[in-house]
Design a protein around this motif. Structure first.
Motif, PDB file in Angstrom:
ATOM      1  N   PHE A  64       0.868  -1.180  -0.102  1.00  7.23           N
ATOM      2  CA  PHE A  64      -0.166  -0.104   0.004  1.00  7.23           C
ATOM      3  C   PHE A  64       0.892   1.093   0.074  1.00  7.23           C
ATOM      4  O   PHE A  64       0.576   2.339  -0.955  1.00  7.23           O
ATOM      5  CB  PHE A  64      -0.819   0.099   1.053  1.00  7.23           C
ATOM      6  N   PRO A  65       1.919   1.528   0.838  1.00  2.00           N
ATOM      7  CA  PRO A  65       2.628   2.817   1.026  1.00  2.00           C
ATOM      8  C   PRO A  65       3.490   2.587  -0.475  1.00  2.00           C
ATOM      9  O   PRO A  65       3.491   3.839  -0.868  1.00  2.00           O
ATOM     10  CB  PRO A  65       3.765   2.462   1.993  1.00  2.00           C
ATOM     11  N   ASP A  66       3.800   1.835  -1.287  1.00  2.00           N
ATOM     12  CA  ASP A  66       4.481   1.957  -2.630  1.00  2.00           C
ATOM     13  C   ASP A  66       3.372   2.547  -3.549  1.00  2.00           C
ATOM     14  O   ASP A  66       3.935   2.895  -4.765  1.00  2.00           O
ATOM     15  CB  ASP A  66       4.828   0.489  -2.975  1.00  2.00           C
ATOM     16  N   LEU A  67       2.284   2.553  -3.234  1.00  2.72           N
ATOM     17  CA  LEU A  67       1.255   2.756  -4.435  1.00  2.72           C
ATOM     18  C   LEU A  67       1.331   4.505  -4.548  1.00  2.72           C
ATOM     19  O   LEU A  67       1.312   5.113  -3.633  1.00  2.72           O
ATOM     20  CB  LEU A  67      -0.060   2.390  -4.296  1.00  2.72           C
ATOM     21  N   THR A  68       0.748   4.940  -5.804  1.00  4.06           N
ATOM     22  CA  THR A  68       0.641   6.162  -5.845  1.00  4.06           C
ATOM     23  C   THR A  68      -0.646   6.816  -5.200  1.00  4.06           C
ATOM     24  O   THR A  68      -1.300   5.772  -4.824  1.00  4.06           O
ATOM     25  CB  THR A  68       0.717   6.635  -7.278  1.00  4.06           C
ATOM     26  N   LEU A  69      -0.913   8.043  -4.985  1.00  6.67           N
ATOM     27  CA  LEU A  69      -1.908   8.482  -4.416  1.00  6.67           C
ATOM     28  C   LEU A  69      -3.426   8.081  -5.194  1.00  6.67           C
ATOM     29  O   LEU A  69      -4.311   7.426  -4.737  1.00  6.67           O
ATOM     30  CB  LEU A  69      -2.121  10.085  -4.384  1.00  6.67           C
ATOM     31  N   ASP A  70      -3.389   8.272  -6.496  1.00  7.81           N
ATOM     32  CA  ASP A  70      -4.480   7.881  -7.414  1.00  7.81           C
ATOM     33  C   ASP A  70      -4.625   6.221  -7.351  1.00  7.81           C
ATOM     34  O   ASP A  70      -5.793   5.710  -7.251  1.00  7.81           O
ATOM     35  CB  ASP A  70      -4.113   8.093  -8.491  1.00  7.81           C
ATOM     36  N   GLU A  71      -3.511   5.317  -7.238  1.00  7.10           N
ATOM     37  CA  GLU A  71      -3.733   4.089  -7.250  1.00  7.10           C
ATOM     38  C   GLU A  71      -4.194   3.814  -5.793  1.00  7.10           C
ATOM     39  O   GLU A  71      -4.994   2.611  -5.575  1.00  7.10           O
ATOM     40  CB  GLU A  71      -2.397   3.478  -7.226  1.00  7.10           C
ATOM     41  N   GLN A  72      -3.697   4.503  -4.705  1.00  7.64           N
ATOM     42  CA  GLN A  72      -4.281   4.178  -3.334  1.00  7.64           C
ATOM     43  C   GLN A  72      -5.870   4.401  -3.192  1.00  7.64           C
ATOM     44  O   GLN A  72      -6.525   3.451  -2.641  1.00  7.64           O
ATOM     45  CB  GLN A  72      -3.651   5.026  -2.274  1.00  7.64           C
ATOM     46  N   LYS A  73      -6.367   5.443  -3.829  1.00 11.20           N
ATOM     47  CA  LYS A  73      -7.836   6.161  -3.915  1.00 11.20           C
ATOM     48  C   LYS A  73      -8.559   4.569  -4.800  1.00 11.20           C
ATOM     49  O   LYS A  73      -9.530   4.460  -4.271  1.00 11.20           O
ATOM     50  CB  LYS A  73      -8.003   7.234  -4.597  1.00 11.20           C
ATOM     51  N   ARG A  74      -7.834   4.483  -5.923  1.00 12.67           N
ATOM     52  CA  ARG A  74      -8.681   3.282  -6.550  1.00 12.67           C
ATOM     53  C   ARG A  74      -8.732   1.997  -5.685  1.00 12.67           C
ATOM     54  O   ARG A  74      -9.621   1.297  -5.733  1.00 12.67           O
ATOM     55  CB  ARG A  74      -7.943   3.171  -7.808  1.00 12.67           C
ATOM     56  N   LEU A  75      -7.576   1.514  -5.013  1.00 12.93           N
ATOM     57  CA  LEU A  75      -7.606   0.390  -4.103  1.00 12.93           C
ATOM     58  C   LEU A  75      -8.750   0.484  -3.243  1.00 12.93           C
ATOM     59  O   LEU A  75      -9.582  -0.593  -3.057  1.00 12.93           O
ATOM     60  CB  LEU A  75      -6.312   0.307  -3.600  1.00 12.93           C
ATOM     61  N   VAL A  76      -9.137   1.565  -2.563  1.00 19.43           N
ATOM     62  CA  VAL A  76      -9.870   1.792  -1.351  1.00 19.43           C
ATOM     63  C   VAL A  76     -11.326   1.694  -1.992  1.00 19.43           C
ATOM     64  O   VAL A  76     -12.166   0.868  -1.348  1.00 19.43           O
ATOM     65  CB  VAL A  76      -9.650   2.928  -0.654  1.00 19.43           C
ATOM     66  N   LYS A  77     -11.341   2.342  -3.201  1.00 24.11           N
ATOM     67  CA  LYS A  77     -12.694   2.262  -3.828  1.00 24.11           C
ATOM     68  C   LYS A  77     -13.138   0.666  -4.497  1.00 24.11           C
ATOM     69  O   LYS A  77     -14.336   0.599  -4.104  1.00 24.11           O
ATOM     70  CB  LYS A  77     -12.721   3.120  -5.000  1.00 24.11           C
ATOM     71  N   LEU A  78     -12.227   0.268  -5.020  1.00 24.89           N
ATOM     72  CA  LEU A  78     -12.522  -1.128  -5.398  1.00 24.89           C
ATOM     73  C   LEU A  78     -12.853  -2.165  -4.072  1.00 24.89           C
ATOM     74  O   LEU A  78     -13.513  -3.140  -4.310  1.00 24.89           O
ATOM     75  CB  LEU A  78     -11.366  -1.552  -6.249  1.00 24.89           C
ATOM     76  N   GLN A  79     -11.814  -1.993  -2.879  1.00 25.55           N
ATOM     77  CA  GLN A  79     -12.183  -2.689  -2.008  1.00 25.55           C
ATOM     78  C   GLN A  79     -13.591  -2.321  -1.189  1.00 25.55           C
ATOM     79  O   GLN A  79     -14.364  -3.334  -0.825  1.00 25.55           O
ATOM     80  CB  GLN A  79     -11.096  -2.523  -0.708  1.00 25.55           C
ATOM     81  N   ASN A  80     -14.038  -1.178  -1.134  1.00 28.07           N
ATOM     82  CA  ASN A  80     -15.410  -0.892  -0.738  1.00 28.07           C
ATOM     83  C   ASN A  80     -16.481  -1.311  -1.605  1.00 28.07           C
ATOM     84  O   ASN A  80     -17.228  -2.062  -1.235  1.00 28.07           O
ATOM     85  CB  ASN A  80     -15.601   0.824  -0.701  1.00 28.07           C
ATOM     86  N   ARG A  81     -16.113  -1.425  -3.084  1.00 28.45           N
ATOM     87  CA  ARG A  81     -17.222  -2.164  -3.680  1.00 28.45           C
ATOM     88  C   ARG A  81     -17.399  -3.569  -3.660  1.00 28.45           C
ATOM     89  O   ARG A  81     -18.342  -4.006  -3.605  1.00 28.45           O
ATOM     90  CB  ARG A  81     -16.611  -1.727  -5.301  1.00 28.45           C
ATOM     91  N   GLU A  82     -16.205  -4.289  -3.301  1.00 30.07           N
ATOM     92  CA  GLU A  82     -16.228  -5.507  -3.069  1.00 30.07           C
ATOM     93  C   GLU A  82     -16.870  -6.034  -1.944  1.00 30.07           C
ATOM     94  O   GLU A  82     -17.695  -6.969  -1.957  1.00 30.07           O
ATOM     95  CB  GLU A  82     -14.681  -6.260  -3.261  1.00 30.07           C
ATOM     96  N   ASP A  83     -16.651  -5.275  -0.969  1.00 27.82           N
ATOM     97  CA  ASP A  83     -17.315  -5.473   0.415  1.00 27.82           C
ATOM     98  C   ASP A  83     -18.796  -5.528   0.290  1.00 27.82           C
ATOM     99  O   ASP A  83     -19.582  -6.259   0.805  1.00 27.82           O
ATOM    100  CB  ASP A  83     -16.852  -4.579   1.521  1.00 27.82           C
ATOM    101  N   ILE A  84     -19.158  -4.233  -0.406  1.00 26.10           N
ATOM    102  CA  ILE A  84     -20.646  -4.109  -0.796  1.00 26.10           C
ATOM    103  C   ILE A  84     -21.184  -5.205  -1.397  1.00 26.10           C
ATOM    104  O   ILE A  84     -22.320  -5.819  -1.116  1.00 26.10           O
ATOM    105  CB  ILE A  84     -21.115  -2.846  -1.212  1.00 26.10           C
ATOM    106  N   LYS A  85     -20.631  -5.513  -2.412  1.00 23.21           N
ATOM    107  CA  LYS A  85     -20.923  -6.940  -3.093  1.00 23.21           C
ATOM    108  C   LYS A  85     -21.228  -8.101  -2.362  1.00 23.21           C
ATOM    109  O   LYS A  85     -21.982  -8.955  -2.327  1.00 23.21           O
ATOM    110  CB  LYS A  85     -20.099  -7.087  -4.594  1.00 23.21           C
TER     111      LYS A  85
END
Length: 132
Positions: free
Chosen positions: A103-124
């Motif tokens: 996670f710390p190695d990701l860029t800010l945009d990649e971190q935001k995308r990761l959190v967004k995709l994880q939230n989406r997967e949790d909801i599903k």
């Protein structure tokens, strides 16, 4: 032979469009006929010419005019558009690709995308559990 038919717009229901990379691609048109539930005596518009036919010009963005007396906008050269426009079609990393990295190695945009995709997967997954 097929390319000539495509360029002249003689294939019913298909249109030739330029994508962001200035490549010509085929797109499917929507049906514009009379609905089956139309009232008796209602005005029927003659749609004898299928959508997407007409003058075939790769210098004009056909169908983008929204003004009553206006004209379709002309396409400019590739250099006249900003550089970020050509990156819109680039594939974005998936959840699996992002979770493989630290996670710390990701860029800010990649971190935001990761959190967004994880939230989406949790909801599903929660919705799947509720459905059982």
């Amino acid at each position: 032979m097929v390319l000539q038919k495509i360029l002249c717009g003689s294939l019913e229901g298909l249109s030739l469009v330029r994508n962001a990379a200035s490549q010509s691609i085929l797109t499917r048109d929507f049906h514009v006929g009379t609905p089956s539930y139309a009232k008796k005596g209602a005005k029927v518009v003659d749609n004898s010419e299928p959508a997407g036919t007409g003058k075939c010009d790769l210098k004009v963005a056909t169908g983008l005019n929204i003004m009553k007396g206006g004209a379709d906008p002309e396409l400019g050269s590739t250099e006249s558009y900003p550089d970020w426009l050509w990156t819109l079609t680039d594939p974005k990393p998936s959840l699996v690709e992002l979770t493989r990295k630290n996670f710390p190695d990701l860029t800010l945009d990649e971190q935001k995308r990761l959190v967004k995709l994880q939230n989406r997967e949790d909801i599903k997954s929660k919705n799947r559990m509720k459905a059982k």
